[in-house]
Design a protein around this motif. Structure first.
Motif, PDB file in Angstrom:
ATOM      1  N   SER A  28      -3.688   8.239   6.878  1.00 33.83           N
ATOM      2  CA  SER A  28      -2.650   6.698   7.796  1.00 33.83           C
ATOM      3  C   SER A  28      -2.377   8.084   8.797  1.00 33.83           C
ATOM      4  CB  SER A  28      -1.486   7.287   6.284  1.00 33.83           C
ATOM      5  OG  SER A  28      -1.989   5.832   5.443  1.00 33.83           O
ATOM      6  N   SER A  32      -2.475   6.426  13.068  1.00 33.73           N
ATOM      7  CA  SER A  32      -1.407   5.236  13.237  1.00 33.73           C
ATOM      8  C   SER A  32      -1.749   5.214  14.576  1.00 33.73           C
ATOM      9  CB  SER A  32       0.374   6.470  13.378  1.00 33.73           C
ATOM     10  OG  SER A  32       1.359   5.665  13.571  1.00 33.73           O
ATOM     11  N   CYS A  60      -9.286   4.155   4.484  1.00 35.89           N
ATOM     12  CA  CYS A  60      -7.785   4.216   5.320  1.00 35.89           C
ATOM     13  C   CYS A  60      -7.716   3.337   7.000  1.00 35.89           C
ATOM     14  CB  CYS A  60      -6.990   5.432   5.544  1.00 35.89           C
ATOM     15  SG  CYS A  60      -5.476   5.307   6.579  1.00 35.89           S
ATOM     16  N   ARG A  63      -7.383  -0.354   5.434  1.00 30.45           N
ATOM     17  CA  ARG A  63      -5.811  -0.595   5.001  1.00 30.45           C
ATOM     18  C   ARG A  63      -4.900  -0.913   6.023  1.00 30.45           C
ATOM     19  NH1 ARG A  63      -6.204   3.214   1.094  1.00 30.45           N
ATOM     20  NH2 ARG A  63      -5.474   4.510   2.934  1.00 30.45           N
ATOM     21  N   GLU A  64      -5.396  -0.145   7.679  1.00 33.39           N
ATOM     22  CA  GLU A  64      -4.392  -0.251   7.747  1.00 33.39           C
ATOM     23  C   GLU A  64      -5.298  -1.246   9.238  1.00 33.39           C
ATOM     24  OE1 GLU A  64      -1.727   1.718   8.010  1.00 33.39           O
ATOM     25  OE2 GLU A  64      -2.129   2.473   6.508  1.00 33.39           O
ATOM     26  N   VAL A  66      -7.460  -0.805  11.229  1.00 32.99           N
ATOM     27  CA  VAL A  66      -8.580   0.047  12.471  1.00 32.99           C
ATOM     28  C   VAL A  66     -10.052  -0.483  12.454  1.00 32.99           C
ATOM     29  CG1 VAL A  66      -9.014   2.066  13.162  1.00 32.99           C
ATOM     30  CG2 VAL A  66      -6.246   1.594  12.319  1.00 32.99           C
TER      31      VAL A  66
END
Length: 90
Positions: A28, A32, A60, A63-64, A66
């Protein structure tokens, strides 16, 4: 590359990366603000730690929000393509 035979010889099995501890990566934080994550198909074939880090990174990123670029870059000496493909498929 082996000098006399010309065969490619990988020395990744006992490399620092092959011994990677996936728990030490804060995906995460690492992702970022990122727009893209570039991964290679070599990573999951190097061992349990790299495989888990690769999977964690992809989860991840999803989820983010990206985007993921995957260069399959299959190396038969490292593992079976069918196995690698089974890791790639959702």
């Amino acid at each position: 590359m082996h000098v006399t035979s010309g065969a490619v010889h990988y020395q990744r099995k006992n490399s620092a990366f092959a011994r990677l501890d996936a728990d030490g990566l804060a995906w995460s934080d690492l992702l970022s603000g990122a727009g893209w994550l570039h991964l290679t198909g070599i990573t999951p074939l190097l061992g349990d730690g790299p495989l888990r880090a690769w999977q964690d990174a992809m989860e991840c990123a999803a989820r983010e929000g990206v985007r993921v670029i995957l260069d399959v870059n299959h190396r038969p000496a490292l593992g079976d393509f069918a196995y690698l493909w089974s890791l790639i498929l959702p």
